[in-house]
Design an enzyme around this catalytic site. Structure first.
Site, PDB file in Angstrom:
ATOM      1  NE  ARG A 109       9.265 -39.469 -13.675  1.00 28.98           N
ATOM      2  CZ  ARG A 109       9.640 -40.295 -12.693  1.00 28.98           C
ATOM      3  NH1 ARG A 109       9.062 -40.224 -11.517  1.00 28.98           N
ATOM      4  NH2 ARG A 109      10.581 -41.181 -12.894  1.00 28.98           N
ATOM      5  N   GLY A 127     -16.872 -39.472 -18.417  1.00 28.43           N
ATOM      6  CA  GLY A 127     -17.509 -40.140 -19.561  1.00 28.43           C
ATOM      7  C   GLY A 127     -16.968 -39.557 -20.849  1.00 28.43           C
ATOM      8  CD  GLN A 153     -17.934 -40.585  -7.074  1.00 26.10           C
ATOM      9  OE1 GLN A 153     -17.986 -41.052  -5.939  1.00 26.10           O
ATOM     10  NE2 GLN A 153     -18.481 -41.188  -8.111  1.00 26.10           N
ATOM     11  CD  GLN A 195     -11.586 -14.552   6.656  1.00 23.83           C
ATOM     12  OE1 GLN A 195     -12.635 -14.214   6.174  1.00 23.83           O
ATOM     13  NE2 GLN A 195     -11.114 -13.984   7.740  1.00 23.83           N
ATOM     14  CG  ASP A 208     -12.644  -7.433   1.280  1.00 23.52           C
ATOM     15  OD1 ASP A 208     -12.248  -8.433   1.904  1.00 23.52           O
ATOM     16  OD2 ASP A 208     -12.115  -6.313   1.381  1.00 23.52           O
ATOM     17  NE  ARG A 230      -4.158  -1.870   1.819  1.00 22.97           N
ATOM     18  CZ  ARG A 230      -4.398  -3.115   2.240  1.00 22.97           C
ATOM     19  NH1 ARG A 230      -3.549  -3.707   3.039  1.00 22.97           N
ATOM     20  NH2 ARG A 230      -5.483  -3.763   1.852  1.00 22.97           N
TER      21      ARG A 230
END
Length: 780
Positions: free
Chosen positions: A565, A574, A663, A300, A166, A88
């Site tokens: 690698r 599917g 899943q 957060q 935010d 800042r």
């Protein structure tokens, strides 16, 4: 939408220089944006400079402004924070600071600036742009630059990307970092829930967001919190009594925990701050509950970015470069925004103005207007939260009975949808049944009535609590009809994948033979494959992409350590290549083979050669994704053999089949919320339909619009009749004929350094912020 000519685009950046900087508070996903801007800039032939430490680096110049190449931004997409640093900066707010910044930019010939930051950073950039002409005049007067330099670099173009956890910037549905911050909050809530249940505690959780309640609101929705404080909607006077009453009520119903979520900027009706310690003391004094406060703080901002943030940042970064290339001295400074699943450009100052209007509305206590100005997404979240928070078991019973079942493979978010549908149904006065094990269970009579408290705690549970089977109804029609009659069921809510859609279609087609099937039916698409027609996103696919992405991050780390690698990773889905494509973008894969984008041996040869070239650089690792059914002959084993033999002596190869890991464990915040909303909206739609088709004491529904798929299409929640969707479906390959996400594949290839035809690149149009675009009645 403007389509861009490839050759023009390829060289459209020639002679231009783009500077990229991150400013203000950091947010997860900023690195993905820096990577996308850098690579897209290089792709179009421009020079790209990384400006370190935000505006501070711009003012100080010197070593803080460095030219970037393709490899400068390699292997950063999975990192939180920002690798080029952020600060800042006081100096930039002064004219002297901006004068120094202009001089430093001119030293490198930079007249295009991409700023990734919050509203303050973007406003600063706009002031800088407006002053540019006068700053150059001053530099000429001081003799620091020549007249000709001032003429050559007479205009500064600005493109902004909003990076802020935010989500407080008007004009965009999501800002970079918001989704990842929600991931952190939900991880904490899941962890706290287990300890709270053990001790029968109440937890007061304080989340970040300055004067914006978005994080608090969405995490309250996604965790089923008992009470919420946000600055946009202060509680009515006397809220202390209401809150304690509510907490006592949930305990008396058998709940072992209470969660109260409070935004850091929470206030009461008179603008007085409400602190987490005040709320805690209140609960202890009035109710005597064992209560704890947890302030989440900077947790957060941390951690790895979610898949959504990585894809969003990549898309926005590329769009920002296009905006800079197409900018003229007359176009306003723009900010790249997300609208539905499209990127659009909006004039920067219009967005900043509306963002300021929200604060003004809150200061003047016009709270309803503040919520509206926050935008469509915020307003809809608030409406659904209020609806769920005030739901109660209805005193009056309706005449209707509804059944809910899961069909197909387990998908995260199914339980969230069942929970909200059950509670909405009960609060509408209906009798609600749940069916175990899909259509098979319905045929066997595994039907039970469900109460309000039976679905408590289901929101954050992965998989399917009801049990799910892939069986279609056709072979069991007689038994199914028999049970529909026995339990007198008037409506079916089927939550599941392609089988759910196909199953409901079979029931609709059998209406002519069985009157019992002339009932209201609705499908909530829930499958990791995202292959159900009628929606852009299926429930569970966000969790699946995140699960696949986390696995690929670890695989990439292994490849980095081993050197030379290449990993070939097989994803599920599917025939539908959504999982492979989106995961590919999120992990920076070299290629993703999918069925929808046909490929042949020449393409494979080009990919292997590309990999061999890559191994000569400093990036000595490769990651190739392959959808499980992308080609009947070019299997994972075939690709492994091909890459192994062609790469012999240059790189070695390994395979990984991710399988059922995809899943996912606990559902992501998106899937919890999406499931909750779809459950509510589907149930309200079914209630309305039932009232419409109720005649002479019975339900008779045989119109096409009485059996629908609910889904998110672009910006709105839409109901599409299953019979209409039949035309849009490829039944052989079990997917929609049109796939919206195919345009993302171009992004994947470009960021992996393929020189490909860009005739299909679609750039966003410049739109305007209006109050109308900010609040659409439907949608999320």
């Amino acid at each position: 939408m403007a389509t861009v000519d490839l050759e023009k685009l390829r060289m459209s950046g020639a002679g231009k220089a783009i500077g990229v900087l991150t400013s203000g508070g950091d947010a997860q996903g900023m690195n993905a944006a820096v990577r996308a801007v850098t690579r897209m800039g290089i792709y179009v032939g421009a020079k790209v400079f990384l400006i370190y430490e935000g505006y501070e680096g711009l003012v100080e110049g010197g070593e803080n402004i460095k030219p970037a190449n393709w490899l400068s931004v390699s292997n950063i997409i999975q990192l939180g924070g920002t690798i080029i640093g952020s600060a800042r900066c006081k100096a930039f707010t002064t004219r002297e600071g901006r004068l120094a910044a202009a001089y430093n930019l001119l030293q490198h010939g930079i007249t295009n600036l991409c700023v990734i930051g919050g509203d303050g950073s973007l406003t600063g950039a706009n002031i800088f742009r407006n002053e540019w002409g006068s700053l150059l005049e001053e530099l000429v007067k001081e003799g620091k630059i020549s007249e000709s330099t001032a003429q050559n670099y007479a205009h500064l173009s600005i493109a902004g990307l909003v990076g802020s956890i935010d989500n407080d910037f008007c004009g965009t549905d999501m800002t970079i970092g918001t989704d990842s911050a929600l991931h952190r909050i939900m991880e904490v809530i899941d962890a706290i829930t287990t300890t709270a249940q053990s001790h029968q505690r109440t937890f007061v959780l304080e989340v970040m967001g300055r004067h914006c309640g978005y994080l608090a609101l969405v995490s309250a929705l996604a965790s089923g919190a008992d009470w919420l404080f946000i600055p946009e909607a202060p509680p009515e006077d006397g809220w202390e009594n209401f809150m304690c009453e509510r907490l006592g009520e949930t305990r008396s119903r058998g709940s072992r925990l209470n969660i109260i979520i409070i935004a850091e900027g929470a206030i009461d009706r008179h603008g007085k701050p409400i602190s987490s310690s005040y709320v805690k003391d209140l609960v202890v004094q009035r109710l005597g509950f064992d209560t704890r406060v947890t302030v989440l703080g900077h947790v957060q901002r941390g951690g790895t970015p979610s898949a959504f943030d990585r894809v969003l940042s990549s898309k926005m970064g590329m769009e920002a470069v296009m905006a800079l290339l197409e900018a003229t001295p007359d176009t306003p400074a723009c900010v790249v925004s997300l609208s539905g699943n499209q990127s659009v450009r909006l004039p920067l100052m219009e967005c900043v103005q509306v963002t300021k209007d929200v604060q003004k509305a809150m200061d003047e206590k016009r709270f309803d207007e503040a919520i509206q100005l926050r935008g469509r997404s915020f307003e809809n979240n608030w409406k659904i939260y209020k609806l769920l928070a005030h739901q109660k078991v209805s005193k009056e019973k309706s005449n209707f009975s509804l059944a809910i079942l899961n069909v197909g493979a387990p998908a995260a978010g199914m339980n969230a949808a069942v929970r909200s549908a059950v509670r909405t149904g009960i609060s509408e006065g209906h009798t609600v049944y749940v069916v175990h094990d899909g259509f098979e269970g319905l045929a066997k009579g595994q039907v039970q009535e469900v109460g309000w408290h039976d679905v408590a705690g289901w929101l954050g549970r992965g998989g399917s609590m009801l049990g799910t089977k892939r069986t279609l109804p056709k072979p069991h029609l007689e038994a199914i009809v028999e049970n529909l009659r026995t339990y007198n069921i008037h409506a079916l809510l089927v939550i599941g994948g392609f089988e759910a859609y196909e199953g409901v279609l079979q029931l609709v087609e059998a209406r002519g033979r069985y009157e019992e099937l002339c009932i209201v039916m609705c499908v909530i698409p829930a499958t990791i494959s995202n292959n159900v027609p009628g929606t852009d996103f299926s429930l569970g696919s966000d969790t699946a992409v995140n699960a696949a992405m986390e696995s690929c991050d670890r695989i990439k780390q292994s490849a980095s350590g081993t050197k030379r690698r290449v990993f070939i990773v097989e994803t599920m889905g599917g025939y539908c290549g959504y999982l492979a494509t989106v995961t590919g973008i999120a992990v920076g894969a070299d290629a993703a083979y999918v069925f929808e984008d046909p490929f042949n041996i020449h393409d494979l040869k080009a990919n292997v050669e590309h990999m061999t070239e890559k191994m000569k650089t400093d990036i000595q690792r490769g990651l190739v994704l392959r959808n499980e059914k992308c080609h009947e002959h070019y299997t994972t084993e075939f690709l492994y053999n091909l890459y192994s033999s062609e790469g012999r002596g240059v790189f070695d190869c390994r395979t990984n089949v991710l399988g059922h890991l995809q899943q996912g464990g606990a559902p992501t915040p998106f899937d919890r919320n999406y499931g909750t909303k779809l459950g509510v909206k589907a149930m309200l739609w079914m209630s309305e339909k039932l009232r419409d088709v109720y005649r002479k004491g019975r339900v008779f529904a045989n119109a096409p619009d009485s059996a629908c798929v609910i889904g998110l299409r672009k910006k709105v929640v839409a109901f599409s009749s299953v019979t209409e969707l039949k035309k849009e479906t490829d039944f052989e390959h079990r997917m929609p004929r049109e796939q919206w996400w195919l345009n993302l594949r171009l992004m994947l290839k470009m960021l992996a350094h393929y020189r490909i035809s860009m005739a299909d690149y679609v750039s966003g149009e410049l739109e305007h912020v209006t109050r109308r675009t900010l609040s659409i009645d439907k949608g999320f």
